[in-house]
Design a protein around this motif. Sequence first.
Motif, PDB file in Angstrom:
ATOM      1  N   GLY A 176       1.023  -1.304   0.039  1.00 28.08           N
ATOM      2  CA  GLY A 176       0.146  -0.013  -0.119  1.00 28.08           C
ATOM      3  C   GLY A 176       0.337   1.236   0.073  1.00 28.08           C
ATOM      4  O   GLY A 176       0.727   1.870  -0.634  1.00 28.08           O
ATOM      5  N   CYS A 177       2.240   1.001   0.964  1.00 26.54           N
ATOM      6  CA  CYS A 177       2.750   2.675   1.145  1.00 26.54           C
ATOM      7  C   CYS A 177       4.358   2.057  -0.784  1.00 26.54           C
ATOM      8  O   CYS A 177       3.301   3.397  -1.197  1.00 26.54           O
ATOM      9  CB  CYS A 177       3.761   2.440   1.974  1.00 26.54           C
ATOM     10  SG  CYS A 177       2.976   2.227   3.329  1.00 26.54           S
ATOM     11  N   ALA A 178       4.201   1.855  -0.962  1.00 29.41           N
ATOM     12  CA  ALA A 178       4.340   1.702  -2.621  1.00 29.41           C
ATOM     13  C   ALA A 178       3.398   2.255  -2.968  1.00 29.41           C
ATOM     14  O   ALA A 178       4.035   3.307  -3.803  1.00 29.41           O
ATOM     15  CB  ALA A 178       5.121  -0.176  -2.763  1.00 29.41           C
ATOM     16  N   GLN A 179       2.854   1.833  -3.321  1.00 30.93           N
ATOM     17  CA  GLN A 179       1.735   2.085  -4.287  1.00 30.93           C
ATOM     18  C   GLN A 179       0.899   3.763  -4.809  1.00 30.93           C
ATOM     19  O   GLN A 179       1.283   4.357  -5.528  1.00 30.93           O
ATOM     20  CB  GLN A 179       0.206   1.550  -4.555  1.00 30.93           C
ATOM     21  CG  GLN A 179      -0.416   2.033  -5.183  1.00 30.93           C
ATOM     22  CD  GLN A 179      -2.302   1.503  -4.839  1.00 30.93           C
ATOM     23  OE1 GLN A 179      -2.508   1.439  -3.890  1.00 30.93           O
ATOM     24  NE2 GLN A 179      -2.558   0.231  -6.091  1.00 30.93           N
ATOM     25  N   ALA A 180       1.121   3.886  -2.806  1.00 30.57           N
ATOM     26  CA  ALA A 180       0.694   5.818  -2.352  1.00 30.57           C
ATOM     27  C   ALA A 180       2.472   6.401  -3.208  1.00 30.57           C
ATOM     28  O   ALA A 180       2.129   7.345  -3.803  1.00 30.57           O
ATOM     29  CB  ALA A 180       1.026   6.221  -1.386  1.00 30.57           C
ATOM     30  N   LEU A 181       3.868   5.863  -2.897  1.00 31.75           N
ATOM     31  CA  LEU A 181       4.420   6.333  -3.634  1.00 31.75           C
ATOM     32  C   LEU A 181       4.610   6.730  -4.907  1.00 31.75           C
ATOM     33  O   LEU A 181       5.429   7.748  -5.481  1.00 31.75           O
ATOM     34  CB  LEU A 181       5.859   5.878  -3.064  1.00 31.75           C
ATOM     35  CG  LEU A 181       6.184   6.346  -0.976  1.00 31.75           C
ATOM     36  CD1 LEU A 181       6.616   5.545  -0.736  1.00 31.75           C
ATOM     37  CD2 LEU A 181       5.940   7.566  -0.918  1.00 31.75           C
ATOM     38  N   VAL A 182       4.070   5.374  -5.331  1.00 30.10           N
ATOM     39  CA  VAL A 182       4.732   5.475  -7.199  1.00 30.10           C
ATOM     40  C   VAL A 182       3.230   6.372  -7.915  1.00 30.10           C
ATOM     41  O   VAL A 182       4.259   6.794  -8.834  1.00 30.10           O
ATOM     42  CB  VAL A 182       4.464   4.190  -7.658  1.00 30.10           C
ATOM     43  CG1 VAL A 182       3.095   3.151  -7.977  1.00 30.10           C
ATOM     44  CG2 VAL A 182       5.351   3.761  -8.652  1.00 30.10           C
ATOM     45  N   ARG A 183       2.069   6.266  -6.812  1.00 27.21           N
ATOM     46  CA  ARG A 183       1.680   7.367  -7.854  1.00 27.21           C
ATOM     47  C   ARG A 183       1.654   8.918  -7.669  1.00 27.21           C
ATOM     48  O   ARG A 183       1.371   9.499  -8.313  1.00 27.21           O
ATOM     49  CB  ARG A 183       0.495   6.263  -7.114  1.00 27.21           C
ATOM     50  CG  ARG A 183      -0.886   5.467  -7.705  1.00 27.21           C
ATOM     51  CD  ARG A 183      -1.753   5.422  -6.607  1.00 27.21           C
ATOM     52  NE  ARG A 183      -2.839   4.020  -7.290  1.00 27.21           N
ATOM     53  CZ  ARG A 183      -3.760   3.862  -6.695  1.00 27.21           C
ATOM     54  NH1 ARG A 183      -4.220   4.323  -5.815  1.00 27.21           N
ATOM     55  NH2 ARG A 183      -4.074   2.637  -7.786  1.00 27.21           N
ATOM     56  N   GLU A 184       2.798   8.726  -6.684  1.00 22.14           N
ATOM     57  CA  GLU A 184       3.288  10.352  -6.579  1.00 22.14           C
ATOM     58  C   GLU A 184       4.137  10.643  -7.710  1.00 22.14           C
ATOM     59  O   GLU A 184       5.378  12.072  -7.081  1.00 22.14           O
ATOM     60  CB  GLU A 184       3.375  10.622  -5.517  1.00 22.14           C
ATOM     61  CG  GLU A 184       2.859  11.178  -4.241  1.00 22.14           C
ATOM     62  CD  GLU A 184       1.664  12.036  -4.660  1.00 22.14           C
ATOM     63  OE1 GLU A 184       1.392  12.330  -4.939  1.00 22.14           O
ATOM     64  OE2 GLU A 184       0.508  11.487  -4.569  1.00 22.14           O
ATOM     65  N   GLY A 185       5.016   9.790  -8.711  1.00 26.72           N
ATOM     66  CA  GLY A 185       6.147   9.853  -9.074  1.00 26.72           C
ATOM     67  C   GLY A 185       7.135   9.603  -8.743  1.00 26.72           C
ATOM     68  O   GLY A 185       8.267  10.275  -8.442  1.00 26.72           O
ATOM     69  N   VAL A 186       7.565   8.597  -7.363  1.00 29.04           N
ATOM     70  CA  VAL A 186       8.135   8.718  -6.906  1.00 29.04           C
ATOM     71  C   VAL A 186       9.190   7.180  -7.628  1.00 29.04           C
ATOM     72  O   VAL A 186       8.124   6.462  -8.053  1.00 29.04           O
ATOM     73  CB  VAL A 186       8.426   8.401  -5.308  1.00 29.04           C
ATOM     74  CG1 VAL A 186       9.743   7.331  -4.548  1.00 29.04           C
ATOM     75  CG2 VAL A 186       7.295   9.396  -4.561  1.00 29.04           C
ATOM     76  N   HIS A 187      10.329   7.115  -7.661  1.00 28.34           N
ATOM     77  CA  HIS A 187      11.384   5.712  -8.519  1.00 28.34           C
ATOM     78  C   HIS A 187      11.096   4.597  -7.076  1.00 28.34           C
ATOM     79  O   HIS A 187      11.663   5.058  -6.203  1.00 28.34           O
ATOM     80  CB  HIS A 187      12.251   5.904  -8.844  1.00 28.34           C
ATOM     81  CG  HIS A 187      12.133   7.093  -9.545  1.00 28.34           C
ATOM     82  ND1 HIS A 187      12.012   6.704 -10.788  1.00 28.34           N
ATOM     83  CD2 HIS A 187      12.534   8.021  -9.542  1.00 28.34           C
ATOM     84  CE1 HIS A 187      12.431   7.862 -11.898  1.00 28.34           C
ATOM     85  NE2 HIS A 187      12.327   9.033 -11.102  1.00 28.34           N
ATOM     86  N   VAL A 188      10.805   3.845  -7.023  1.00 25.69           N
ATOM     87  CA  VAL A 188      10.596   2.570  -5.723  1.00 25.69           C
ATOM     88  C   VAL A 188      10.515   1.699  -6.403  1.00 25.69           C
ATOM     89  O   VAL A 188      11.635   0.632  -7.141  1.00 25.69           O
ATOM     90  CB  VAL A 188       9.046   2.291  -5.685  1.00 25.69           C
ATOM     91  CG1 VAL A 188       8.771   1.199  -4.642  1.00 25.69           C
ATOM     92  CG2 VAL A 188       8.162   3.567  -5.015  1.00 25.69           C
ATOM     93  N   LEU A 189      11.907   1.159  -4.719  1.00 24.83           N
ATOM     94  CA  LEU A 189      12.620   0.144  -5.161  1.00 24.83           C
ATOM     95  C   LEU A 189      11.450  -1.259  -4.026  1.00 24.83           C
ATOM     96  O   LEU A 189      11.385  -0.414  -2.358  1.00 24.83           O
ATOM     97  CB  LEU A 189      13.895  -0.211  -4.879  1.00 24.83           C
ATOM     98  CG  LEU A 189      14.880  -1.020  -4.752  1.00 24.83           C
ATOM     99  CD1 LEU A 189      15.106  -2.562  -6.022  1.00 24.83           C
ATOM    100  CD2 LEU A 189      16.686  -0.779  -4.862  1.00 24.83           C
ATOM    101  N   ILE A 190      11.133  -2.443  -4.046  1.00 25.47           N
ATOM    102  CA  ILE A 190      10.889  -3.403  -3.220  1.00 25.47           C
ATOM    103  C   ILE A 190      10.976  -3.836  -2.812  1.00 25.47           C
ATOM    104  O   ILE A 190      11.477  -4.751  -3.485  1.00 25.47           O
ATOM    105  CB  ILE A 190       9.291  -2.847  -3.821  1.00 25.47           C
ATOM    106  CG1 ILE A 190       9.359  -4.221  -5.189  1.00 25.47           C
ATOM    107  CG2 ILE A 190       7.917  -2.291  -3.859  1.00 25.47           C
ATOM    108  CD1 ILE A 190       7.771  -4.380  -5.581  1.00 25.47           C
TER     109      ILE A 190
END
Length: 264
Positions: A22-36
């Motif tokens: 849920g946190c990763a989804q919210a961040l990526v929707r803000e345009g954040v590059h995410v490493l999970i």
Amino acid sequence: MDLGIAGKYALVCGASKGLGLGCAQALVREGVHVLIVARGAEVLQAAASQLIADSARPASATVRFVAADITTAEGRAAVFAVRRDFDIVVTNAGGPPPGDFRDWERGDWIKAVDANMLTPIELIKATVDGMAARGFGRIVNITSSSVKSPIDILGLSNGARSGLTGFVAGVARTPLAAQGVTLNNLLPGKFDTGRIATMVRASAEKSGKSIEDIRRAEQAQIPAGRYGTPEEFGAICAFLCSVHAGYMTGQNVLADGGAYPGTF
């Protein structure tokens, strides 16, 4: 609201499902590059595919994943081999199993402390100085509402997460705060995830009641009248990671639908 973090790089742990996802989804929707990162490669890859396919994800936001046990030195090395510097770190590890403290051995305690206290500390240690040098950093530790309101069958979690809470309280009030780095803990109450399913099953076995009866009774005790969702938890996390939360540090943010009975 524009959270002002598009283009930042985030490490999100335990992100194959539940609150971490849920946190990763919210961040990526803000345009954040995410490493999970998570241990189960197949489930993690499916989570990464879900994030990439999310229609709300800006095309510029990248999603990468590392299947590793973040609670081990080898797992952390595998993550930092992919990327060394992060602007946002969300620490998260599965909670220790419920039970009776009389049944736990020293090894059970060491495992709980290693996963839920020492691992976040190692991740903080590895990233905050780089954040400070760049003038921006957000650490969000997913802990538990049991830090404020202990649950009898979660003694391992109560102890280990409380230790992390005390550590963060001190570090958050060092010069890092003036260098744009915040450290906060996000305390989930009862969210509809695999973790709550485990807890409900344990309660059902202990009481002899059905799982559905336990679920209904628990939700009736929450003023909101329901369990929380990973999506709304992620939104809170994303705000704590935003430029708007720069004056919030060393806090324990409780998300429990109003279940905690205290004033403070």
